[in-house]
Design a protein around this motif. Structure first.
Motif, PDB file in Angstrom:
ATOM      1  N   LYS A  52       0.882  -1.167   0.000  1.00  0.00           N
ATOM      2  CA  LYS A  52       0.000   0.000   0.000  1.00  0.00           C
ATOM      3  C   LYS A  52       0.919   1.216   0.000  1.00  0.00           C
ATOM      4  O   LYS A  52       1.678   1.424   0.953  1.00  0.00           O
ATOM      5  N   ILE A  53       0.852   1.989  -1.072  1.00  0.00           N
ATOM      6  CA  ILE A  53       1.702   3.169  -1.239  1.00  0.00           C
ATOM      7  C   ILE A  53       0.763   4.354  -1.428  1.00  0.00           C
ATOM      8  O   ILE A  53       0.033   4.416  -2.415  1.00  0.00           O
ATOM      9  N   PHE A  54       0.785   5.312  -0.493  1.00  0.00           N
ATOM     10  CA  PHE A  54      -0.210   6.379  -0.549  1.00  0.00           C
ATOM     11  C   PHE A  54       0.298   7.662   0.102  1.00  0.00           C
ATOM     12  O   PHE A  54       1.252   7.654   0.876  1.00  0.00           O
ATOM     13  N   ASP A  55      -0.361   8.758  -0.271  1.00  0.00           N
ATOM     14  CA  ASP A  55      -0.126  10.083   0.306  1.00  0.00           C
ATOM     15  C   ASP A  55       1.305  10.591   0.136  1.00  0.00           C
ATOM     16  O   ASP A  55       1.813  11.334   0.986  1.00  0.00           O
ATOM     17  N   GLY A  56       1.956  10.207  -0.948  1.00  0.00           N
ATOM     18  CA  GLY A  56       3.322  10.673  -1.205  1.00  0.00           C
ATOM     19  C   GLY A  56       3.354  12.085  -1.770  1.00  0.00           C
ATOM     20  O   GLY A  56       2.402  12.544  -2.397  1.00  0.00           O
ATOM     21  N   LEU A  57       4.460  12.759  -1.560  1.00  0.00           N
ATOM     22  CA  LEU A  57       4.627  14.117  -2.074  1.00  0.00           C
ATOM     23  C   LEU A  57       5.148  14.131  -3.507  1.00  0.00           C
ATOM     24  O   LEU A  57       5.239  15.191  -4.120  1.00  0.00           O
ATOM     25  N   GLN A  58       5.513  12.957  -4.042  1.00  0.00           N
ATOM     26  CA  GLN A  58       5.961  12.845  -5.429  1.00  0.00           C
ATOM     27  C   GLN A  58       5.250  11.661  -6.060  1.00  0.00           C
ATOM     28  O   GLN A  58       4.050  11.506  -5.879  1.00  0.00           O
ATOM     29  N   CYS A  59       5.957  10.822  -6.805  1.00  0.00           N
ATOM     30  CA  CYS A  59       5.382   9.610  -7.392  1.00  0.00           C
ATOM     31  C   CYS A  59       5.241   8.543  -6.313  1.00  0.00           C
ATOM     32  O   CYS A  59       5.982   8.544  -5.331  1.00  0.00           O
ATOM     33  N   GLY A  60       4.327   7.600  -6.545  1.00  0.00           N
ATOM     34  CA  GLY A  60       4.243   6.454  -5.646  1.00  0.00           C
ATOM     35  C   GLY A  60       5.426   5.532  -5.870  1.00  0.00           C
ATOM     36  O   GLY A  60       6.139   5.170  -4.939  1.00  0.00           O
ATOM     37  N   ILE A  61       5.649   5.144  -7.132  1.00  0.00           N
ATOM     38  CA  ILE A  61       6.782   4.308  -7.526  1.00  0.00           C
ATOM     39  C   ILE A  61       7.421   4.950  -8.747  1.00  0.00           C
ATOM     40  O   ILE A  61       6.740   5.244  -9.729  1.00  0.00           O
ATOM     41  N   LEU A  62       8.721   5.148  -8.702  1.00  0.00           N
ATOM     42  CA  LEU A  62       9.484   5.660  -9.848  1.00  0.00           C
ATOM     43  C   LEU A  62      10.462   4.588 -10.291  1.00  0.00           C
ATOM     44  O   LEU A  62      11.317   4.155  -9.516  1.00  0.00           O
ATOM     45  N   VAL A  63      10.313   4.122 -11.527  1.00  0.00           N
ATOM     46  CA  VAL A  63      11.235   3.142 -12.113  1.00  0.00           C
ATOM     47  C   VAL A  63      12.049   3.906 -13.139  1.00  0.00           C
ATOM     48  O   VAL A  63      11.501   4.466 -14.090  1.00  0.00           O
ATOM     49  N   HIS A  64      13.363   3.917 -12.993  1.00  0.00           N
ATOM     50  CA  HIS A  64      14.195   4.902 -13.662  1.00  0.00           C
ATOM     51  C   HIS A  64      15.558   4.317 -14.017  1.00  0.00           C
ATOM     52  O   HIS A  64      16.006   3.342 -13.414  1.00  0.00           O
ATOM     53  N   ASN A  65      16.202   4.898 -14.987  1.00  0.00           N
ATOM     54  CA  ASN A  65      17.615   4.648 -15.265  1.00  0.00           C
ATOM     55  C   ASN A  65      17.926   3.189 -15.583  1.00  0.00           C
ATOM     56  O   ASN A  65      18.884   2.615 -15.079  1.00  0.00           O
ATOM     57  N   GLY A  66      17.064   2.563 -16.391  1.00  0.00           N
ATOM     58  CA  GLY A  66      17.323   1.204 -16.841  1.00  0.00           C
ATOM     59  C   GLY A  66      16.880   0.108 -15.893  1.00  0.00           C
ATOM     60  O   GLY A  66      17.163  -1.062 -16.117  1.00  0.00           O
ATOM     61  N   ALA A  67      16.186   0.447 -14.809  1.00  0.00           N
ATOM     62  CA  ALA A  67      15.723  -0.569 -13.863  1.00  0.00           C
ATOM     63  C   ALA A  67      14.684  -1.475 -14.521  1.00  0.00           C
ATOM     64  O   ALA A  67      13.914  -1.047 -15.374  1.00  0.00           O
ATOM     65  N   THR A  68      14.664  -2.714 -14.110  1.00  0.00           N
ATOM     66  CA  THR A  68      13.671  -3.684 -14.560  1.00  0.00           C
ATOM     67  C   THR A  68      12.989  -4.246 -13.320  1.00  0.00           C
ATOM     68  O   THR A  68      13.061  -3.661 -12.256  1.00  0.00           O
ATOM     69  N   GLY A  69      12.344  -5.360 -13.440  1.00  0.00           N
ATOM     70  CA  GLY A  69      11.700  -6.001 -12.300  1.00  0.00           C
ATOM     71  C   GLY A  69      10.210  -6.097 -12.492  1.00  0.00           C
ATOM     72  O   GLY A  69       9.689  -5.882 -13.591  1.00  0.00           O
ATOM     73  N   VAL A  70       9.523  -6.421 -11.406  1.00  0.00           N
ATOM     74  CA  VAL A  70       8.082  -6.650 -11.437  1.00  0.00           C
ATOM     75  C   VAL A  70       7.416  -5.755 -10.393  1.00  0.00           C
ATOM     76  O   VAL A  70       7.850  -5.696  -9.240  1.00  0.00           O
ATOM     77  N   VAL A  71       6.359  -5.053 -10.811  1.00  0.00           N
ATOM     78  CA  VAL A  71       5.534  -4.239  -9.916  1.00  0.00           C
ATOM     79  C   VAL A  71       4.127  -4.801 -10.042  1.00  0.00           C
ATOM     80  O   VAL A  71       3.470  -4.613 -11.061  1.00  0.00           O
ATOM     81  N   THR A  72       3.664  -5.536  -9.024  1.00  0.00           N
ATOM     82  CA  THR A  72       2.372  -6.194  -9.149  1.00  0.00           C
ATOM     83  C   THR A  72       1.614  -6.253  -7.818  1.00  0.00           C
ATOM     84  O   THR A  72       2.211  -6.357  -6.754  1.00  0.00           O
TER      85      THR A  72
END
Length: 71
Positions: free
Chosen positions: A17-37
């Motif tokens: 549970k990712i909430f009430d952030g002052l920026q993005c909830g999740i930032l995937v950046h700079n060549g990162a891979t993986g699974v967000v589910t």
């Protein structure tokens, strides 16, 4: 904000549970891979999930709501 970049390549972000952030909830950046589910992401000031700079995650079955911009 959960920040994933090439250092955290191939991370699994599962069932959070990712909430009430002052920026993005999740930032995937700079060549990162993986699974967000299975995450519930809401009420972040920017995008719930932001993919930038050659990020290439597998994004599946997330609930994203009430963000002010983007996905």
């Amino acid at each position: 904000m959960l920040y994933l970049d090439f250092i955290t390549c191939a991370v699994q972000v599962l069932r959070n549970k990712i909430f009430d952030g002052l920026q993005c909830g999740i930032l995937v950046h700079n060549g990162a891979t993986g699974v967000v589910t299975g995450n519930k992401i809401s009420n972040n000031r920017l995008a719930g999930i932001s993919v930038q700079s050659k990020g290439a995650p597998e994004v599946v079955d997330n609930t994203v709501s009430k963000g002010q911009v983007g996905l």
